[in-house]
Design a protein around this motif. Structure first.
Motif, PDB file in Angstrom:
ATOM      1  N   PRO A 210      12.151  -1.532   8.682  1.00 55.80           N
ATOM      2  CA  PRO A 210      11.762  -2.742   9.420  1.00 55.80           C
ATOM      3  C   PRO A 210      10.253  -2.796   9.627  1.00 55.80           C
ATOM      4  CG  PRO A 210      12.728  -1.134  10.923  1.00 55.80           C
ATOM      5  CD  PRO A 210      12.930  -0.607   9.530  1.00 55.80           C
ATOM      6  N   GLY A 211       9.698  -3.993   9.610  1.00 50.98           N
ATOM      7  CA  GLY A 211       8.271  -4.174   9.834  1.00 50.98           C
ATOM      8  C   GLY A 211       7.936  -4.169  11.312  1.00 50.98           C
ATOM      9  N   PRO A 212       6.662  -4.178  11.643  1.00 45.36           N
ATOM     10  CA  PRO A 212       6.239  -4.158  13.050  1.00 45.36           C
ATOM     11  C   PRO A 212       6.453  -5.515  13.712  1.00 45.36           C
ATOM     12  CG  PRO A 212       4.327  -4.407  11.638  1.00 45.36           C
ATOM     13  CD  PRO A 212       5.496  -4.185  10.721  1.00 45.36           C
ATOM     14  N   ARG A 213       6.767  -5.493  15.001  1.00 44.74           N
ATOM     15  CA  ARG A 213       6.900  -6.729  15.772  1.00 44.74           C
ATOM     16  C   ARG A 213       5.817  -6.851  16.833  1.00 44.74           C
ATOM     17  NH1 ARG A 213      12.636  -6.718  18.253  1.00 44.74           N
ATOM     18  NH2 ARG A 213      11.866  -4.666  18.868  1.00 44.74           N
ATOM     19  N   THR A 214       5.177  -5.733  17.148  1.00 43.55           N
ATOM     20  CA  THR A 214       4.103  -5.733  18.136  1.00 43.55           C
ATOM     21  C   THR A 214       2.926  -4.931  17.589  1.00 43.55           C
ATOM     22  OG1 THR A 214       4.822  -3.695  19.247  1.00 43.55           O
ATOM     23  CG2 THR A 214       5.826  -5.765  19.998  1.00 43.55           C
ATOM     24  N   ALA A 215       1.769  -5.078  18.240  1.00 40.30           N
ATOM     25  CA  ALA A 215       0.588  -4.318  17.826  1.00 40.30           C
ATOM     26  C   ALA A 215       0.825  -2.818  17.970  1.00 40.30           C
ATOM     27  CB  ALA A 215      -0.618  -4.757  18.657  1.00 40.30           C
ATOM     28  N   ASP A 216       1.540  -2.425  19.012  1.00 34.79           N
ATOM     29  CA  ASP A 216       1.820  -0.992  19.195  1.00 34.79           C
ATOM     30  C   ASP A 216       2.692  -0.456  18.061  1.00 34.79           C
ATOM     31  OD1 ASP A 216       0.360  -0.910  21.514  1.00 34.79           O
ATOM     32  OD2 ASP A 216       2.084  -1.129  22.849  1.00 34.79           O
ATOM     33  N   GLU A 217       3.677  -1.249  17.628  1.00 35.59           N
ATOM     34  CA  GLU A 217       4.526  -0.807  16.529  1.00 35.59           C
ATOM     35  C   GLU A 217       3.729  -0.700  15.235  1.00 35.59           C
ATOM     36  OE1 GLU A 217       7.980  -3.253  16.142  1.00 35.59           O
ATOM     37  OE2 GLU A 217       8.812  -2.668  18.080  1.00 35.59           O
ATOM     38  N   LEU A 218       2.800  -1.639  15.013  1.00 37.74           N
ATOM     39  CA  LEU A 218       1.947  -1.581  13.823  1.00 37.74           C
ATOM     40  C   LEU A 218       1.088  -0.317  13.839  1.00 37.74           C
ATOM     41  CD1 LEU A 218       0.685  -2.728  11.264  1.00 37.74           C
ATOM     42  CD2 LEU A 218      -0.848  -4.092  12.722  1.00 37.74           C
ATOM     43  N   ALA A 219       0.466  -0.024  14.987  1.00 37.99           N
ATOM     44  CA  ALA A 219      -0.372   1.169  15.087  1.00 37.99           C
ATOM     45  C   ALA A 219       0.443   2.431  14.834  1.00 37.99           C
ATOM     46  CB  ALA A 219      -1.024   1.224  16.471  1.00 37.99           C
ATOM     47  N   ALA A 220       1.675   2.475  15.356  1.00 36.81           N
ATOM     48  CA  ALA A 220       2.518   3.649  15.165  1.00 36.81           C
ATOM     49  C   ALA A 220       2.920   3.807  13.702  1.00 36.81           C
ATOM     50  CB  ALA A 220       3.769   3.535  16.045  1.00 36.81           C
ATOM     51  N   LEU A 221       3.229   2.700  13.026  1.00 37.93           N
ATOM     52  CA  LEU A 221       3.597   2.759  11.613  1.00 37.93           C
ATOM     53  C   LEU A 221       2.435   3.272  10.765  1.00 37.93           C
ATOM     54  CD1 LEU A 221       5.647  -0.538  11.081  1.00 37.93           C
ATOM     55  CD2 LEU A 221       6.477   1.805  10.790  1.00 37.93           C
ATOM     56  N   VAL A 222       1.239   2.740  11.017  1.00 41.30           N
ATOM     57  CA  VAL A 222       0.065   3.154  10.254  1.00 41.30           C
ATOM     58  C   VAL A 222      -0.245   4.630  10.502  1.00 41.30           C
ATOM     59  CG1 VAL A 222      -2.415   2.822   9.969  1.00 41.30           C
ATOM     60  CG2 VAL A 222      -0.904   0.834  10.150  1.00 41.30           C
ATOM     61  N   ALA A 223      -0.165   5.048  11.766  1.00 42.82           N
ATOM     62  CA  ALA A 223      -0.447   6.444  12.091  1.00 42.82           C
ATOM     63  C   ALA A 223       0.547   7.384  11.421  1.00 42.82           C
ATOM     64  CB  ALA A 223      -0.418   6.642  13.607  1.00 42.82           C
ATOM     65  N   ALA A 224       1.840   7.002  11.444  1.00 43.95           N
ATOM     66  CA  ALA A 224       2.855   7.856  10.831  1.00 43.95           C
ATOM     67  C   ALA A 224       2.689   7.919   9.317  1.00 43.95           C
ATOM     68  CB  ALA A 224       4.246   7.332  11.185  1.00 43.95           C
ATOM     69  N   ALA A 225       2.403   6.751   8.704  1.00 47.74           N
ATOM     70  CA  ALA A 225       2.224   6.728   7.245  1.00 47.74           C
ATOM     71  C   ALA A 225       1.001   7.523   6.832  1.00 47.74           C
ATOM     72  CB  ALA A 225       2.132   5.293   6.769  1.00 47.74           C
ATOM     73  N   THR A 226      -0.067   7.391   7.594  1.00 56.30           N
ATOM     74  CA  THR A 226      -1.314   8.122   7.283  1.00 56.30           C
ATOM     75  C   THR A 226      -1.097   9.625   7.409  1.00 56.30           C
ATOM     76  OG1 THR A 226      -2.631   6.251   8.068  1.00 56.30           O
ATOM     77  CG2 THR A 226      -3.724   8.379   7.891  1.00 56.30           C
ATOM     78  N   ALA A 227      -0.409  10.035   8.467  1.00 56.60           N
ATOM     79  CA  ALA A 227      -0.144  11.463   8.667  1.00 56.60           C
ATOM     80  C   ALA A 227       0.711  12.022   7.530  1.00 56.60           C
ATOM     81  CB  ALA A 227       0.548  11.676  10.009  1.00 56.60           C
ATOM     82  N   ALA A 228       1.667  11.198   7.075  1.00 53.75           N
ATOM     83  CA  ALA A 228       2.556  11.673   5.997  1.00 53.75           C
ATOM     84  C   ALA A 228       1.833  11.833   4.673  1.00 53.75           C
ATOM     85  CB  ALA A 228       3.724  10.706   5.841  1.00 53.75           C
ATOM     86  N   ARG A 229       0.753  11.044   4.486  1.00 51.01           N
ATOM     87  CA  ARG A 229       0.032  11.089   3.215  1.00 51.01           C
ATOM     88  C   ARG A 229      -1.154  12.053   3.240  1.00 51.01           C
ATOM     89  NH1 ARG A 229      -0.771   4.962   1.152  1.00 51.01           N
ATOM     90  NH2 ARG A 229      -1.556   6.107  -0.662  1.00 51.01           N
ATOM     91  N   THR A 230      -1.472  12.606   4.417  1.00 50.73           N
ATOM     92  CA  THR A 230      -2.602  13.524   4.541  1.00 50.73           C
ATOM     93  C   THR A 230      -2.128  14.962   4.313  1.00 50.73           C
ATOM     94  OG1 THR A 230      -3.683  12.092   6.153  1.00 50.73           O
ATOM     95  CG2 THR A 230      -4.406  14.377   6.075  1.00 50.73           C
ATOM     96  N   PRO A 231      -2.687  15.674   3.325  1.00 52.06           N
ATOM     97  CA  PRO A 231      -2.243  17.053   3.070  1.00 52.06           C
ATOM     98  C   PRO A 231      -2.476  17.934   4.294  1.00 52.06           C
ATOM     99  CG  PRO A 231      -3.630  16.238   1.277  1.00 52.06           C
ATOM    100  CD  PRO A 231      -3.732  15.252   2.396  1.00 52.06           C
ATOM    101  N   ALA A 232      -1.501  18.749   4.591  1.00 55.44           N
ATOM    102  CA  ALA A 232      -1.625  19.657   5.742  1.00 55.44           C
ATOM    103  C   ALA A 232      -2.691  20.715   5.455  1.00 55.44           C
ATOM    104  CB  ALA A 232      -0.289  20.330   6.030  1.00 55.44           C
ATOM    105  N   GLU A 233      -3.487  21.047   6.463  1.00 52.39           N
ATOM    106  CA  GLU A 233      -4.518  22.060   6.315  1.00 52.39           C
ATOM    107  C   GLU A 233      -3.898  23.449   6.407  1.00 52.39           C
ATOM    108  OE1 GLU A 233      -7.575  21.481   9.130  1.00 52.39           O
ATOM    109  OE2 GLU A 233      -8.069  19.435   8.464  1.00 52.39           O
ATOM    110  N   ASP A 234      -4.480  24.385   5.659  1.00 52.77           N
ATOM    111  CA  ASP A 234      -3.981  25.764   5.702  1.00 52.77           C
ATOM    112  C   ASP A 234      -4.241  26.370   7.071  1.00 52.77           C
ATOM    113  OD1 ASP A 234      -5.033  26.373   2.283  1.00 52.77           O
ATOM    114  OD2 ASP A 234      -3.140  25.577   3.100  1.00 52.77           O
TER     115      ASP A 234
ATOM    116  N   GLN B  20       0.810  -1.215   0.000  1.00 50.78           N
ATOM    117  CA  GLN B  20       0.000   0.000   0.000  1.00 50.78           C
ATOM    118  C   GLN B  20       0.847   1.271   0.000  1.00 50.78           C
ATOM    119  OE1 GLN B  20      -3.374   0.082  -0.296  1.00 50.78           O
ATOM    120  NE2 GLN B  20      -3.200  -2.138  -0.583  1.00 50.78           N
ATOM    121  N   GLY B  21       2.158   1.096  -0.081  1.00 50.97           N
ATOM    122  CA  GLY B  21       3.037   2.245  -0.075  1.00 50.97           C
ATOM    123  C   GLY B  21       3.154   2.933   1.273  1.00 50.97           C
ATOM    124  N   LEU B  22       2.799   2.213   2.342  1.00 52.16           N
ATOM    125  CA  LEU B  22       2.830   2.804   3.683  1.00 52.16           C
ATOM    126  C   LEU B  22       4.117   2.475   4.438  1.00 52.16           C
ATOM    127  CD1 LEU B  22      -0.843   2.020   4.778  1.00 52.16           C
ATOM    128  CD2 LEU B  22       0.081   4.172   3.899  1.00 52.16           C
TER     129      LEU B  22
END
Length: 287
Positions: free
Chosen positions: A263-287, A255-257
């Motif tokens: 490195p991939g996630p090893r725990t559920a917390d690491e997975l959540a952090a990776l998804v949150a960081a990738a989502t934030a990086a792909r979301t355009p910043a609001e003016d 998914q390009g995330l």
């Protein structure tokens, strides 16, 4: 010059009486300071390998070495080995036999002929390391399963081994008990003990281990856990499934995330952090 492995089997083979070879031509190393997970299907030879490393069995051919020196299978040589390597079996009831926790933990140091003060010091340190100081005088037959597991490990820790080998240490423990045991093992590692864990839990191995050794019909394959546990063909040979963390990393990369080199996630917390960081990086910043 590379330091010799802390413990190693060289060109070793073993077969039980009137049976086929369980292990043959085996080269296997335990490197100091590396958390090692030992994985394979039932009957693959994990228990035999652990008993060879700890001196409970003697190789039919080849040799066991400690820091490059061959082990001599006499009283002096085995005593030296067992002050270096300790094995804790899967079922604590196969290992506990004394009336109380403190008595059981003191058995090994007493057999070394240590002074009473040194024995008490080692027992106290081992009980503290396993978080069971309050159970010192508790009869072993009144302990819960998790407490018996910790007592068995404390008995090995009291020998102050450089290598602690654990056979399925989390088996039979509830999730909280597993987490507390892993914290304990992290503490032992921080204090200088090299830990080897036999397990069927690939998710645990990916999360916990630096290195992984997989027992397959083609032999033992060892290397960094993140690499070994991401090889589907090797896992299939060992009768294991792909860890969820590796599967999640594949999905994130598709998914390009997640970058290919990240490195991939090893725990559920690491997975959540990776998804949150990738989502934030792909979301355009609001003016």
């Amino acid at each position: 010059m590379t330091e010799p492995a802390l413990v190693a089997l060289r060109d070793a083979s073993f077969a039980y009486e009137e049976g086929p070879a369980v292990l043959s031509g085996l080269d296997f190393e335990v490197r100091e300071g590396r958390a090692l997970a030992l994985l394979g299907r039932n009957g693959s030879g994990k228990t035999t390998l652990m008993r060879l490393l700890s001196g409970g069995l003697r190789p039919r051919t080849g040799q066991l070495t400690v820091q490059g020196r061959p082990v001599v299978y006499d009283r002096k040589g085995l005593t030296r080995l067992r002050t270096t390597v300790q094995l804790v079996v899967q079922d604590p009831d196969d290992q506990l036999f004394a009336a109380s926790v403190a008595q059981d933990v003191s058995f090994g140091p007493l057999n070394l002929g240590l002074p009473d003060g040194e024995v008490r010091r080692r027992v106290g340190e081992a009980l503290d390391a396993l978080g069971i100081t309050a159970l010192a005088d508790r009869p072993t037959h009144l302990l819960s399963y998790g407490q018996r597991k910790r007592t068995a490990i404390a008995g090995a820790v009291a020998m102050r081994p450089r290598v602690l080998i654990l056979d399925e240490p989390t088996a039979g423990l509830d999730p909280d008990g597993q987490e507390r045991l892993l914290v304990t093992l992290d503490g032992l590692r921080a204090a200088g003990t090299t830990v080897v864990m036999a397990t069927h839990d690939v998710d645990l191995a990916l999360r916990w281990a630096d290195d992984a050794a997989l027992l397959t019909p083609q032999g033992v394959r060892a290397g960094p856990a993140s690499v070994m546990l991401a090889r589907p063909e090797l896992l299939e040979q060992a009768g294991l499934r792909l860890p969820w963390g590796v599967a999640a990393a594949h999905a994130l990369r598709a998914q390009g995330l997640l970058a290919d080199t990240a490195p991939g996630p090893r725990t559920a917390d690491e997975l959540a952090a990776l998804v949150a960081a990738a989502t934030a990086a792909r979301t355009p910043a609001e003016d």
